[in-house]
Structure formats: structure tokens, C-alpha cells
Design a protein around this motif. Structure first.
Motif, PDB file in Angstrom:
ATOM      1  N   GLN A 512     -16.593  17.766  77.565  1.00  0.00           N
ATOM      2  CA  GLN A 512     -17.866  17.632  76.856  1.00  0.00           C
ATOM      3  C   GLN A 512     -17.670  17.770  75.336  1.00  0.00           C
ATOM      4  O   GLN A 512     -18.301  17.066  74.554  1.00  0.00           O
ATOM      5  CB  GLN A 512     -18.862  18.693  77.359  1.00  0.00           C
ATOM      6  CG  GLN A 512     -19.424  18.403  78.733  1.00  0.00           C
ATOM      7  CD  GLN A 512     -20.291  19.532  79.246  1.00  0.00           C
ATOM      8  OE1 GLN A 512     -20.012  20.723  78.976  1.00  0.00           O
ATOM      9  NE2 GLN A 512     -21.329  19.183  80.011  1.00  0.00           N
ATOM     10  N   ARG A 513     -16.755  18.703  74.930  1.00  0.00           N
ATOM     11  CA  ARG A 513     -16.484  18.871  73.505  1.00  0.00           C
ATOM     12  C   ARG A 513     -15.862  17.620  72.911  1.00  0.00           C
ATOM     13  O   ARG A 513     -16.217  17.195  71.807  1.00  0.00           O
ATOM     14  CB  ARG A 513     -15.565  20.087  73.271  1.00  0.00           C
ATOM     15  CG  ARG A 513     -16.252  21.426  73.388  1.00  0.00           C
ATOM     16  CD  ARG A 513     -15.465  22.529  72.685  1.00  0.00           C
ATOM     17  NE  ARG A 513     -14.103  22.644  73.210  1.00  0.00           N
ATOM     18  CZ  ARG A 513     -13.749  23.422  74.222  1.00  0.00           C
ATOM     19  NH1 ARG A 513     -14.697  24.151  74.835  1.00  0.00           N
ATOM     20  NH2 ARG A 513     -12.506  23.485  74.621  1.00  0.00           N
ATOM     21  N   LYS A 514     -14.943  16.971  73.682  1.00  0.00           N
ATOM     22  CA  LYS A 514     -14.322  15.727  73.202  1.00  0.00           C
ATOM     23  C   LYS A 514     -15.359  14.623  73.085  1.00  0.00           C
ATOM     24  O   LYS A 514     -15.391  13.874  72.096  1.00  0.00           O
ATOM     25  CB  LYS A 514     -13.206  15.293  74.174  1.00  0.00           C
ATOM     26  CG  LYS A 514     -11.889  16.018  73.960  1.00  0.00           C
ATOM     27  CD  LYS A 514     -10.836  15.570  74.951  1.00  0.00           C
ATOM     28  CE  LYS A 514     -10.107  14.352  74.446  1.00  0.00           C
ATOM     29  NZ  LYS A 514      -8.934  14.027  75.335  1.00  0.00           N
ATOM     30  N   GLN A 515     -16.220  14.528  74.099  1.00  0.00           N
ATOM     31  CA  GLN A 515     -17.260  13.506  74.085  1.00  0.00           C
ATOM     32  C   GLN A 515     -18.230  13.732  72.917  1.00  0.00           C
ATOM     33  O   GLN A 515     -18.624  12.795  72.216  1.00  0.00           O
ATOM     34  CB  GLN A 515     -18.019  13.523  75.415  1.00  0.00           C
ATOM     35  CG  GLN A 515     -19.019  12.387  75.569  1.00  0.00           C
ATOM     36  CD  GLN A 515     -19.710  12.412  76.931  1.00  0.00           C
ATOM     37  OE1 GLN A 515     -19.438  13.294  77.750  1.00  0.00           O
ATOM     38  NE2 GLN A 515     -20.591  11.463  77.160  1.00  0.00           N
ATOM     39  N   PHE A 516     -18.578  15.013  72.722  1.00  0.00           N
ATOM     40  CA  PHE A 516     -19.499  15.359  71.634  1.00  0.00           C
ATOM     41  C   PHE A 516     -18.865  15.046  70.275  1.00  0.00           C
ATOM     42  O   PHE A 516     -19.523  14.506  69.379  1.00  0.00           O
ATOM     43  CB  PHE A 516     -19.850  16.847  71.735  1.00  0.00           C
ATOM     44  CG  PHE A 516     -20.792  17.318  70.660  1.00  0.00           C
ATOM     45  CD1 PHE A 516     -22.113  16.899  70.651  1.00  0.00           C
ATOM     46  CD2 PHE A 516     -20.360  18.170  69.650  1.00  0.00           C
ATOM     47  CE1 PHE A 516     -22.983  17.335  69.667  1.00  0.00           C
ATOM     48  CE2 PHE A 516     -21.222  18.591  68.664  1.00  0.00           C
ATOM     49  CZ  PHE A 516     -22.544  18.181  68.665  1.00  0.00           C
ATOM     50  N   GLN A 517     -17.584  15.352  70.133  1.00  0.00           N
ATOM     51  CA  GLN A 517     -16.883  15.077  68.878  1.00  0.00           C
ATOM     52  C   GLN A 517     -16.852  13.577  68.590  1.00  0.00           C
ATOM     53  O   GLN A 517     -17.033  13.136  67.453  1.00  0.00           O
ATOM     54  CB  GLN A 517     -15.463  15.630  68.933  1.00  0.00           C
ATOM     55  CG  GLN A 517     -14.692  15.450  67.632  1.00  0.00           C
ATOM     56  CD  GLN A 517     -13.313  16.110  67.682  1.00  0.00           C
ATOM     57  OE1 GLN A 517     -13.007  16.851  68.620  1.00  0.00           O
ATOM     58  NE2 GLN A 517     -12.499  15.834  66.695  1.00  0.00           N
TER      59      GLN A 517
END
Length: 552
Positions: A512-517
Motif C-alpha cells: 500500500q505504501r508503494k502504491q501510495f508513493q
């Protein structure tokens, strides 16, 4: 014109380049009234009028006799005082004293300590005729005015041609008005009842010293630049100098000067002969950037740098070539130009959609015929004419001058720094106080009203980061920011911190952090493209080895 004998004379650049205010002079600042001013000052030599003219004495003449406003009177006095160049430590001492004044009365007392050479100041005022639409008309004047006459402001609109940067115009001006200027310097007994000279008029050595404000030269090709009065003593048989009386024959002196005048070998025309490879050639355009400089022939004469047609690129320089230089930036579009050295003066004209970040400017920055540009600078003086939609982030000890033809001007506080900035400010004698960035003066009659400019709303204010590494000690904006602008920055910083805490507390998984970034980076990229900042970032990438900007 060929020089007579071994002496060559030419017109000095600075009195015209930075001394002539780029606007028509006030209605009563004419040769006719300057001759009356000269006689008035000489008659009151024991009251602070001659040979040194104190500020209170000039204020009385300017406001009472020439019908100038007090602000315009101070503008000319301070401009001339700065032109002769008090050393940087003295400039800083004056700035400290002015900043310490609690009110207008205290400031006036500080100003009253200043004085200038009367004869040189009269010549300086005469040079303001450079921008007079009709000098012939101005030669005719009315009677000496009374105090009851209403005080007008500066009239007129400056012409499109930049006469300040045309050394041929300077030469033609002196050739056309040499006799007038000599008569301005004569003692009263050397003038007729109509205030004109005769074939028997004598010119004092002090008057020739004053004329050195405008003229200098050399003996043969020695390379040593000397003042006019020094050269005049070397050829007494040509200019009618009498050692016994210490005077010159006016007709012979005038003839000698005319026959010795040549184009300025250190001026703008010569500057075009030495090219600098500082800019790149942008693919897909026929425009070729042109950058040239004058050689630093003698240390007493400031070098000249001219850059033209820099298009869609970032040009950044901190160079010995720029130190103390007069810089002209001409027809540069869609570019970011950084000149991070202490400069003597800067003129920006006919530029569009560009940002200019300048090192401290000792004398003046003049912006003319520009659209949608941003200028970020610490300077002694800023003046504007015929600009549209331009923003100026300045730190300046004098009021910005709004001349004619400006629209939608925005003034904002200086908001950036680079490591050598405070050292460069000290070199040119500029301090953080006083700072009049927010108190512009409408100078010309057709400058319009106060609606032609605004102070940038704090909500539209963002700091500016100079994206280059340099040696030096400056780590923040000199003098800081006004409270209301600093408050807006603090509020934005708090919002960023709140956002960061919110993301941290969201408990996102690694995917989710990668997608959000990725989402944030995409949005940021869209913003870069939409605002035009993508071009600025791309132009910061060093060019290929074969097309690097040359050092210099």
C-alpha cells in the motif's frame, strides 16, 4: 574624430549608464534653470551651497526654486551621491544610521550631514537631459519661479530606445552640448548679462576638474586612463592654460576637447568583440544566444557583460567576469538566469516569461519593456518602465521607482539565499536595513495611480531555493521575512507535518505504501508539467560533454 596630438578623450560610461534616470526630467530641470541654480549657489558659498552643496541647501533650491517634490529632490541627490561611490564600509555605516532613525525628523538630520560637489552635481543634473524629448525646447525657460507655484511631478514617458546603453548617444550628447556645460561651470564674472560666454571667458581649473566627471582619456596608447584635468595640464599650448592664473581659455579648451574626443575604447561597442560561450544552443530553434564581455583593461573601469536571446534554458554563473560588472540582459525568453556574483548594475529589457536571480547589485537594476518575469535581487535601487505582469522580490535601501507604462506589478520580500550572499552584500555595501521593498514611488506623471502595483498577498508567497552548491556561510534569507509572510510559511509547514503524521498513523502495508508513493509521484509530475516547472528541473541537468557551458 581624430585626436589632436597624443591625447585621446572619451565620454565616461557610468554617468550616463547609471547616472541618467531613464525618464524625461522634470519640467524645470532645464539648462536655463540650471544656470540660475549655479549662480544662486555661488552667491551663497558661505551658506552650504558652494563648492560643496549640502542636502538642506539642495532641498531648498529643488523644492523652492525648481518646484520639485522633496522625494524627487532626494532621489537626484542620493543617486548622484551613490554614483561617486562611497566605499562599502561607509555605505554600511550610512545604512546603519538610517535604519536607527525612529522618525522622519531623525532621518532628515542624518541626510543633512551629506554633501556633494556642486559643479559635478550640476553636470549630473544636466545629463538628465539625455532623456528629454526636446532639449531645444527646454533651453527656453520662464522667469525664476516663486514659492507659490505648484510643484509638478516628473512628466512624460521614456522612449523605447535605451539611450543609457548607447555610448554613441553619450558621445553625441557631449559633442552637442559641450559649450552649454562649460558655461554652466563658469564663474559669474565670465558670463554676459544673458548668462552666456564670450571669446575672452576663462575656465577655472576647478571647473575642468568637475568636467572630469564626464570625460577621461589617455596619453597616446599608454593604457593608463587619466582624468580630464590631468590630461589638460599636459597640453597647455593646445587648451589655453595659464599657469599663472590657473585658468583655461574657454574657446581653446572647447576646441581642444572637441578635437580630442573619440569613441569610448572601454565602452559597449568594444564589449561586443569578446564572446563568451556561457549558453547552449537549443535544438529546434533558430535563435542563437549571444553573450559578450569587455576585457578588464584597467581596474578603475567596470567591465561590461551583454547577454541576448537566451531561450528556454537555465544559465547559472558565479564568475570573476561578473564581479563589479555592468550587465545588460536583452530579449531572453522562457529561461532561468542565475548571476550569483556581486554586480555593479543590471538592465533587463524586452524579456518574457523568465526568472532572474541576481547577486547583490551595488548601483541599480532597471527593468524595461518586459512581460511576466520574476526578478529576485538585493540591490541599491530598482526602477521599472513599460513592464506587464512582473514580480520583484527585493531587498533595497531605496524606494523602487515606478516610471511610465507599467501594469500589474507585484512587489514581494526577498526570499532566498546562496552561501556567498552575505559576503557579496558586504563587498558592495548593502545591508539588510533599511528595506523599502514595499514602498515604491510613482515617479513619472503618467506612471498611473497606486493601482498599477500591489504587494504580493502572503497567501501567494513561497520561498525560492537556489539549486546550486557553493562555498560560503549564508544559510538563510538575510534579514528574515516580514511576519505575515513568515506566518503563512509556518502554517504550510504545519499542514505538511499533520499530513506526514496522518500517513504514518494509517498503518499501510508495504504494498500500500508503494502504491501510495506512486500516486503521489504521478500527481507531483502532473503538477510540474502544468506549472511549467518541469522545464526548469530538466534544464538543471548538466549538458552533454560536447556542449557544456564554458567557464569564465
Amino acid at each position: 574624430m581624430a585626436a589632436a596630438g597624443p591625447v585621446r578623450l572619451w565620454v565616461r560610461t557610468e554617468p550616463f549608464l547609471v547616472g541618467a534616470l531613464p525618464a524625461p526630467p522634470p519640467a524645470r530641470l532645464t539648462p536655463h534653470y540650471l544656470r540660475k541654480t549655479a549662480a544662486y549657489a555661488r552667491a551663497r558659498a558661505d551658506q552650504g551651497y558652494f563648492p560643496q552643496l549640502r542636502w538642506p541647501s539642495w532641498r531648498y533650491i529643488a523644492c523652492g526654486k525648481l518646484q520639485l517634490s522633496r522625494d524627487i529632490a532626494w532621489l537626484y541627490f542620493e543617486l548622484f551621491h551613490g554614483l561617486l561611490g562611497p566605499a562599502p564600509p561607509l555605505r554600511l555605516r550610512w545604512a546603519e544610521a538610517a535604519a536607527a532613525c525612529a522618525n522622519a525628523e531623525e532621518l532628515e538630520r542624518e541626510r543633512s550631514k551629506l554633501s556633494v560637489d556642486t559643479l559635478q552635481f550640476l553636470l549630473f543634473l544636466y545629463v538628465q537631459q539625455l532623456h528629454n524629448v526636446s532639449l531645444r525646447r527646454s533651453l527656453l525657460g520662464d522667469e525664476w519661479p516663486s514659492l507659490r507655484t505648484k510643484s509638478p511631478s516628473l512628466p512624460g514617458k521614456s522612449a523605447g530606445e535605451n539611450k543609457n546603453w548607447n555610448d554613441q548617444e553619450h558621445l553625441a550628447f557631449v559633442q552637442s552640448h559641450l559649450l552649454d556645460m562649460l558655461e554652466l561651470l563658469l564663474e559669474p564674472e565670465q558670463l554676459s548679462a544673458s548668462s552666456h560666454s564670450s571669446c575672452s571667458s576663462l575656465v577655472s581649473f576647478e571647473a575642468v576638474c568637475a568636467l572630469s566627471f564626464l570625460l577621461e582619456g589617455t596619453v597616446s596608447n599608454s593604457g593608463t586612463v587619466r582624468a580630464l584635468h590631468e590630461l589638460a595640464l599636459r597640453q597647455p599650448c593646445h587648451n589655453g592654460y595659464s599657469k599663472v592664473a590657473g585658468t583655461f581659455s574657454l574657446p581653446k579648451l572647447e576646441s581642444w576637447i572637441r578635437s580630442s574626443l573619440t569613441p569610448n575604447p572601454l565602452g559597449m561597442t568594444v564589449c561586443l568583440k569578446k564572446k563568451l560561450a556561457w549558453a547552449q544552443q537549443v535544438e529546434g530553434t533558430t535563435r542563437r544566444a549571444k553573450i559578450a564581455c569587455s576585457a578588464r583593461v584597467v581596474p578603475e573601469v567596470s567591465p561590461i557583460v551583454i547577454m541576448s536571446q537566451v531561450y528556454r534554458q537555465t544559465l547559472a554563473k558565479s564568475s570573476d567576469t561578473l564581479v563589479g560588472a555592468h550587465v545588460r540582459i536583452h530579449r531572453c525568453n522562457e529561461s532561468f538566469i542565475y548571476l550569483l556574483s556581486p554586480l555593479r548594475s543590471v538592465t533587463i529589457e524586452k524579456c518574457r516569461n523568465s526568472t532572474f536571480v541576481l547577486g547583490p547589485v551595488e548601483m541599480s537594476v532597471h527593468v524595461q519593456s518586459c512581460d511576466n518575469i520574476k526578478v529576485i535581487v538585493v540591490c541599491h535601487r530598482l526602477s521599472l518602465s513599460s513592464t506587464t505582469g512582473c514580480t520583484f522580490h527585493t531587498l533595497t535601501p531605496t524606494q523602487p521607482l515606478i516610471l511610465s507604462g507599467n501594469q500589474a506589478v507585484s512587489f514581494a520580500p526577498f526570499h532566498t539565499h546562496y552561501p556567498m550572499l552575505e559576503d557579496h552584500m558586504a563587498q558592495v555595501g548593502l545591508a539588510t536595513l533599511p528595506n523599502y521593498w514595499d514602498s515604491p514611488m510613482l515617479v513619472c506623471k503618467d506612471s498611473g495611480d497606486m493601482s498599477v502595483f500591489r504587494l504580493l498577498p502572503p497567501s501567494d508567497f513561497y520561498t525560492f531555493v537556489i539549486p546550486f552548491k557553493m562555498e560560503g556561510d549564508t544559510t538563510e534569507t538575510p534579514g528574515g521575512l516580514p511576519h505575515e509572510y513568515q506566518e503563512v510559511l509556518s502554517q504550510r509547514e504545519q499542514k505538511v507535518q499533520v499530513w506526514q503524521r496522518m500517513v504514518k498513523k494509517a498503518g499501510l502495508t508495504r504494498d500500500q505504501r508503494k502504491q501510495f508513493q506512486t500516486v503521489v509521484e504521478n500527481k507531483f509530475y502532473e503538477w510540474l508539467v502544468q506549472t511549467g516547472n518541469r522545464q526548469q528541473l530538466d534544464s538543471l541537468v548538466p549538458p552533454a560533454t560536447g556542449s557544456k557551458q564554458a567557464a569564465g
